[in-house]
Motif scaffolding. Structure first.
Motif, mmCIF file in Angstrom:
data_model
loop_
_atom_site.group_PDB
_atom_site.id
_atom_site.type_symbol
_atom_site.label_atom_id
_atom_site.label_comp_id
_atom_site.label_asym_id
_atom_site.label_seq_id
_atom_site.Cartn_x
_atom_site.Cartn_y
_atom_site.Cartn_z
ATOM 1 N N VAL A 150 31.593 20.564 37.843
ATOM 2 C CA VAL A 150 33.030 21.182 38.435
ATOM 3 C C VAL A 150 32.906 19.612 39.354
ATOM 4 O O VAL A 150 32.605 18.519 39.870
ATOM 5 C CB VAL A 150 31.370 22.206 39.847
ATOM 6 N N ALA A 151 33.747 20.562 41.251
ATOM 7 C CA ALA A 151 33.857 20.271 42.065
ATOM 8 C C ALA A 151 33.362 20.153 43.228
ATOM 9 O O ALA A 151 33.337 21.225 43.525
ATOM 10 C CB ALA A 151 35.714 19.309 42.201
ATOM 11 N N LEU A 178 33.926 15.298 44.615
ATOM 12 C CA LEU A 178 33.611 15.982 45.924
ATOM 13 C C LEU A 178 34.423 14.636 47.566
ATOM 14 O O LEU A 178 34.985 13.807 47.433
ATOM 15 C CB LEU A 178 31.908 14.986 45.995
ATOM 16 N N PHE A 179 35.272 16.107 47.225
ATOM 17 C CA PHE A 179 36.301 15.657 48.222
ATOM 18 C C PHE A 179 35.619 16.631 49.970
ATOM 19 O O PHE A 179 35.426 17.203 49.843
ATOM 20 C CB PHE A 179 37.599 16.666 48.094
ATOM 21 N N LYS A 188 43.678 19.546 45.590
ATOM 22 C CA LYS A 188 43.016 19.183 44.813
ATOM 23 C C LYS A 188 42.195 19.922 43.378
ATOM 24 O O LYS A 188 41.918 19.342 42.732
ATOM 25 C CB LYS A 188 42.297 17.470 45.133
ATOM 26 N N LEU A 189 41.626 21.104 44.371
ATOM 27 C CA LEU A 189 40.803 21.744 44.223
ATOM 28 C C LEU A 189 41.446 22.774 42.983
ATOM 29 O O LEU A 189 41.163 23.149 41.677
ATOM 30 C CB LEU A 189 39.638 22.326 44.672
ATOM 31 N N ARG A 190 43.012 23.097 43.169
ATOM 32 C CA ARG A 190 43.866 23.751 42.450
ATOM 33 C C ARG A 190 44.361 22.873 41.523
ATOM 34 O O ARG A 190 44.007 23.056 39.970
ATOM 35 C CB ARG A 190 45.119 24.243 43.176
ATOM 36 N N GLY A 196 40.820 23.375 34.233
ATOM 37 C CA GLY A 196 40.384 24.250 33.355
ATOM 38 C C GLY A 196 38.449 23.640 33.592
ATOM 39 O O GLY A 196 37.593 24.142 32.622
ATOM 40 N N HIS A 197 38.691 23.161 34.967
ATOM 41 C CA HIS A 197 37.407 22.996 35.481
ATOM 42 C C HIS A 197 36.805 23.680 36.893
ATOM 43 O O HIS A 197 37.424 24.618 37.062
ATOM 44 C CB HIS A 197 36.803 21.821 35.873
ATOM 45 N N GLY A 198 35.292 23.748 36.916
ATOM 46 C CA GLY A 198 34.797 24.208 38.274
ATOM 47 C C GLY A 198 35.019 23.758 39.904
ATOM 48 O O GLY A 198 35.049 22.394 39.721
#
Length: 299
Positions: A150-151, A178-179, A188-190, A196-198
């Motif tokens: 995850v991020a 970690l943003f 960044k999260l998109r 394929g990550h969380g």
């Protein structure tokens, strides 16, 4: 004194007051970090539940709890708030022992259904929305143990030195990054979801620029960010929670939530945000002493 403090701040991000705050924090961190995790957790919990009822935020917590759960008696509310302060104190001290908590399998129980595990490992990515319950920092450790990478997003602390130190404690449990909160975090999260990550987000605080959804019977301005990501990216949405079992031991649960998809983006985001908060409310009603009642949640 106040003018002196302000002038210290004005010396820049590494001015006198900034450095004093930082070294004071590091001394506290060293003291709690030197203790065994259970001792540190218990001691900090005792300090918080002893001191916090005399502070201004306690009155706010009493008002929020009374308005949200009027069925509780005065004695029951007092017990809930005592548990809340104890838990917050424990969470503070446990921040310096996250590595110990991660490395001890007995400290975290994963109670996740097959459908939630499938969502966490989905090739479309996954949006994990959590409230500030139990020790919420443990949620990302649980995601790792469940097979997710995850991020996360966090609100930058005012003191840049303390911020850098605390971020360093948390970063190992967010392998996708970690943003800091801001406009570029969306991009960044998109990107993380496309890979394929969380994405793990704390979604229960007030957001005045967000959408107002029902929360304990009152409109609460709430972040639409988790719903926006899930709706726009077609990613599964999981509401997760950390329940403190006693001391520095936890159970992590999660529920797969429906993501509204009518084609009306604004309506879909609002409906999905409302679903998140309906789930959060249910979580909190089951363990009211494990949520943070002291925030200005309802505006």
């Amino acid at each position: 004194m106040r003018d002196g403090a302000l002038s210290g701040r004005m010396l820049g991000p590494f001015g006198i007051l900034t450095r004093l705050e930082y070294w004071g924090f590091r001394i506290v961190a060293a003291l709690f970090g030197a203790l065994p995790v259970d001792v540190a957790s218990s001691l900090s919990g005792w300090i918080w539940r002893t001191v916090a009822p005399h502070l201004r935020r306690h009155a706010r917590a009493e008002r929020n709890l009374a308005a949200s759960m009027p069925e509780l008696s005065a004695e029951e509310r007092a017990a809930v708030l005592d548990q809340m302060w104890d838990g917050l104190g424990r969470t503070f001290a446990e921040a310096f022992h996250l590595r110990t908590i991660q490395s001890d399998p007995s400290r975290i129980v994963l109670d996740l259904s097959p459908e939630v595990l499938e969502a966490v490992r989905s090739p479309r990515g996954c949006v994990l929305a959590c409230p500030h319950m139990g020790n919420w920092e443990v949620a990302s450790i649980g995601a790792l143990r469940a097979g997710g990478r995850v991020a996360g997003v966090y609100q930058r602390l005012k003191n840049p030195l303390v911020d850098r130190y605390v971020t360093g404690l948390r970063e190992p449990y967010y392998p996708q990054g970690l943003f800091t909160k801001g406009n570029d975090a969306v991009l960044k999260l998109r990107r993380v979801l496309r890979q394929g990550h969380g994405v793990a987000l704390l979604a229960d605080l007030r957001e005045m620029r967000g959408v107002a959804v029902p929360f304990f019977g009152r409109p609460a301005p709430s972040t639409p960010f988790p719903a926006f990501l899930a709706c726009s990216m077609g990613a599964p949405l999981v509401a997760g929670r950390v329940v403190r079992l006693g001391g520095a031991r936890f159970r992590i649960t999660g529920e797969l939530l429906p993501v509204q998809a009518t084609g009306d983006r604004d309506a879909d985001i609002e409906a999905t945000t409302a679903a998140i908060h309906a789930c959060f409310e249910r979580f909190i009603r089951e363990n009211p002493g494990q949520w943070m009642w002291a925030h200005r949640r309802w505006g």
